[in-house]
Structures are given as structure tokens and as C-alpha cells.
Design a protein around this motif. Structure first.
Motif, PDB file in Angstrom:
ATOM      1  N   TRP A  87      25.533 -43.323 -13.753  1.00 18.23           N
ATOM      2  CA  TRP A  87      24.134 -43.542 -14.104  1.00 18.23           C
ATOM      3  C   TRP A  87      24.046 -44.147 -15.497  1.00 18.23           C
ATOM      4  O   TRP A  87      24.967 -44.024 -16.301  1.00 18.23           O
ATOM      5  CB  TRP A  87      23.344 -42.230 -14.044  1.00 18.23           C
ATOM      6  N   SER A  88      22.942 -44.806 -15.769  1.00 16.94           N
ATOM      7  CA  SER A  88      22.676 -45.339 -17.109  1.00 16.94           C
ATOM      8  C   SER A  88      21.985 -44.247 -17.923  1.00 16.94           C
ATOM      9  O   SER A  88      20.942 -43.738 -17.507  1.00 16.94           O
ATOM     10  CB  SER A  88      21.784 -46.582 -17.031  1.00 16.94           C
ATOM     11  N   PRO A  89      22.534 -43.853 -19.054  1.00 17.28           N
ATOM     12  CA  PRO A  89      21.964 -42.730 -19.794  1.00 17.28           C
ATOM     13  C   PRO A  89      20.596 -43.043 -20.386  1.00 17.28           C
ATOM     14  O   PRO A  89      20.319 -44.159 -20.824  1.00 17.28           O
ATOM     15  CB  PRO A  89      22.997 -42.472 -20.896  1.00 17.28           C
ATOM     16  N   VAL A  90      19.740 -42.012 -20.371  1.00 19.11           N
ATOM     17  CA  VAL A  90      18.433 -42.072 -21.016  1.00 19.11           C
ATOM     18  C   VAL A  90      18.274 -40.798 -21.851  1.00 19.11           C
ATOM     19  O   VAL A  90      19.103 -39.892 -21.796  1.00 19.11           O
ATOM     20  CB  VAL A  90      17.285 -42.173 -19.980  1.00 19.11           C
ATOM     21  N   PHE A  91      17.211 -40.743 -22.626  1.00 19.45           N
ATOM     22  CA  PHE A  91      16.884 -39.533 -23.387  1.00 19.45           C
ATOM     23  C   PHE A  91      16.383 -38.491 -22.388  1.00 19.45           C
ATOM     24  O   PHE A  91      15.322 -38.651 -21.791  1.00 19.45           O
ATOM     25  CB  PHE A  91      15.794 -39.862 -24.413  1.00 19.45           C
ATOM     26  N   VAL A  92      17.168 -37.435 -22.164  1.00 16.15           N
ATOM     27  CA  VAL A  92      16.786 -36.402 -21.206  1.00 16.15           C
ATOM     28  C   VAL A  92      16.531 -35.073 -21.909  1.00 16.15           C
ATOM     29  O   VAL A  92      17.074 -34.793 -22.984  1.00 16.15           O
ATOM     30  CB  VAL A  92      17.861 -36.202 -20.116  1.00 16.15           C
ATOM     31  N   HIS A  93      15.705 -34.256 -21.261  1.00 12.72           N
ATOM     32  CA  HIS A  93      15.470 -32.898 -21.725  1.00 12.72           C
ATOM     33  C   HIS A  93      16.699 -32.038 -21.452  1.00 12.72           C
ATOM     34  O   HIS A  93      17.098 -31.211 -22.265  1.00 12.72           O
ATOM     35  CB  HIS A  93      14.247 -32.330 -21.008  1.00 12.72           C
ATOM     36  N   GLY A  94      17.282 -32.210 -20.268  1.00  8.85           N
ATOM     37  CA  GLY A  94      18.522 -31.533 -19.932  1.00  8.85           C
ATOM     38  C   GLY A  94      18.373 -30.216 -19.197  1.00  8.85           C
ATOM     39  O   GLY A  94      19.290 -29.791 -18.499  1.00  8.85           O
ATOM     40  N   ASP A  95      17.232 -29.546 -19.363  1.00  7.73           N
ATOM     41  CA  ASP A  95      16.975 -28.280 -18.661  1.00  7.73           C
ATOM     42  C   ASP A  95      15.479 -28.178 -18.368  1.00  7.73           C
ATOM     43  O   ASP A  95      14.824 -27.207 -18.722  1.00  7.73           O
ATOM     44  CB  ASP A  95      17.447 -27.092 -19.488  1.00  7.73           C
TER      45      ASP A  95
END
Length: 247
Positions: free
Chosen positions: A145-153
Motif C-alpha cells: 500500500w502507499s502510506p498515508v497519515f493514519v490514526h492507527g487505532d
């Protein structure tokens, strides 16, 4: 203030509500320091950081109530879920954060899935056919996948709404660079009836097989941790039910 409410608690960390303030107490002081920074950095509504000391983070309470809770039917309407999808899209469209993560990489997730499935089978925690079919579904998530700014949880309980407005997103301890569909899957896990609403707010095509893959992977890999920390993954609407409902 009439009482101190334990919001969630286990051996690693505890969250307390004291009046209009949340206190997060963590065995690892580096996690509270990181969460304070991530909460201030996130490009979407977040609670105000009141103060931070080693191992303790104080956050102002958010207006409204959680969008829902795993294992409970959400009382929020479709428009609130659509608004949540739009907030997630704003997060994913933001520049990448300066830190990596969150969590394991693709190979580590695949290894974890194999290990946890082996444990579930060896200890006869779940029927073998449920584990094997769940693993097949989960493998759809294990792709580049192409990384994005994620919250993660991005659990549903971490998104607060007032009517149809998202007032803030809690718990940024897992924030970083990751898979956009992981966030969407975590938000809608246990609430598949609102997936279309979230995708409508997100505003772009989403591979639903990957979403379902993340549901299965999260369920299979969380069960041992939940059991060891005193939670019940077999409670109505929780991880085991999510697996059964998918399959």
C-alpha cells in the motif's frame, strides 16, 4: 466532580475520566510523550492537551459522545458516520507525519497472522474451519500500500460526535504512516451496516475485500491479547462475532 470513572484499564495503560478531563496513565512514559505530540500534530479535530508529565497525559473532554462501541449497536445516524468518513479522508490527505509506523510492516503482519492462527488452533480457542476461512479472508489485506497519515487505532469509540458533527478524535498513540484501509476497517469493524456511509464520506473508491480482510486479520490477531488482558473477545458483537458474521 462526583467520581473517577475508569474508561479502560489493563496492565499497560489506564484511562480515567475526572470531571471534564481524561487522564491517560501509561507504563511507558515514551508513549504518553508521543501521544501528546501526535494529538497536537494531527490535522483533524482532537482534544486539547491540558498538560503532560512522564507517564501521564491530561486531555480535555470532547463535546458529544462516541460514534459507537464495539459490541453495541450505534445510535448515531448515517450522517454522523458519513461525517466521520470525511474526517478520515482529511487525515489521509494530509502530509505524512515526521515519524514512521504504526506497528509492524507487511511481513511482520503476515508472520503475526500465522502465529496467532496456530495458537488459536493449538489451544482450540476457535473451530478450525472458522480460523482457516478467516485466515483466507485476512490475506486480502496483506498487499503493498502507499502510506498515508493514519490514526492507527481508529476504533469507533475514539471518534466523538455531537449530532452529525465530529467534535474530535481520541487516542493518537498509534499514529504514523500506514494503510488508509486499515483506518477505515478499524472504524467500521463490528458495524458493517455503516460501511457504505463511511465510504460515502471518504469520497473515493475503496476495495471492500481489503476492508473485510483487515476485519478478519484484526480479529484473529487480537484474540490472544484480549484474553490475556482480561477482555472477552467472544462477547456479543466483538472479535469472534465479527469473524462469524463475515464467514
Amino acid at each position: 466532580m462526583d467520581e473517577v470513572e475508569v474508561v479502560v484499564g489493563h496492565q499497560e495503560r489506564t484511562t480515567l475520566r475526572v470531571g471534564e478531563m481524561f487522564l491517560k496513565v501509561d507504563a511507558d512514559p515514551a508513549r504518553t510523550a508521543f501521544e501528546a505530540e501526535a494529538t497536537r500534530t494531527a490535522p483533524v479535530p482532537t482534544p486539547e492537551v491540558l498538560w503532560h508529565q512522564p507517564s501521564v497525559l491530561a486531555l480535555a473532554a470532547l463535546r458529544g459522545r462516541p460514534l459507537g462501541r464495539l459490541g453495541e449497536r450505534s445510535t448515531a445516524g448515517p450522517a454522523a458516520w458519513t461525517a466521520a468518513g470525511a474526517v478520515v479522508r482529511a487525515l489521509h490527505d494530509a502530509p505524512l507525519p515526521p515519524w514512521p509506523g504504526p506497528g509492524p510492516d507487511l511481513d511482520e503482519r503476515a508472520s503475526s497472522l500465522a502465529d496467532e492462527c496456530a495458537w488459536l488452533l493449538a489451544d482450540e480457542v476457535l473451530p478450525a474451519d472458522l480460523v482457516e476461512r478467516g485466515r483466507q479472508v485476512a490475506e486480502a489485506a496483506l498487499r503493498p500500500w502507499s502510506p498515508v497519515f493514519v490514526h492507527g487505532d481508529l476504533q469507533v469509540a475514539h471518534v466523538f460526535v455531537d449530532g452529525d458533527e465530529v467534535t474530535g478524535v481520541l487516542d493518537w498513540s498509534e499514529a504514523g504512516r500506514g494503510d488508509a484501509l486499515w483506518d477505515l476497517a478499524t472504524l467500521t469493524m463490528g458495524h458493517p451496516e455503516h460501511l457504505d456511509d463511511v465510504v460515502a464520506g471518504y469520497g473515493t473508491d475503496v476495495d471492500l475485500d481489503v476492508i473485510r480482510g483487515w476485519w478478519a486479520l484484526r480479529s484473529l490477531t487480537a484474540i490472544r491479547w484480549l484474553v490475556e488482558h482480561g477482555f472477552d473477545p467472544s462477547a456479543p458483537g466483538c472479535e469472534v462475532d465479527v469473524l462469524k458474521a463475515q464467514l
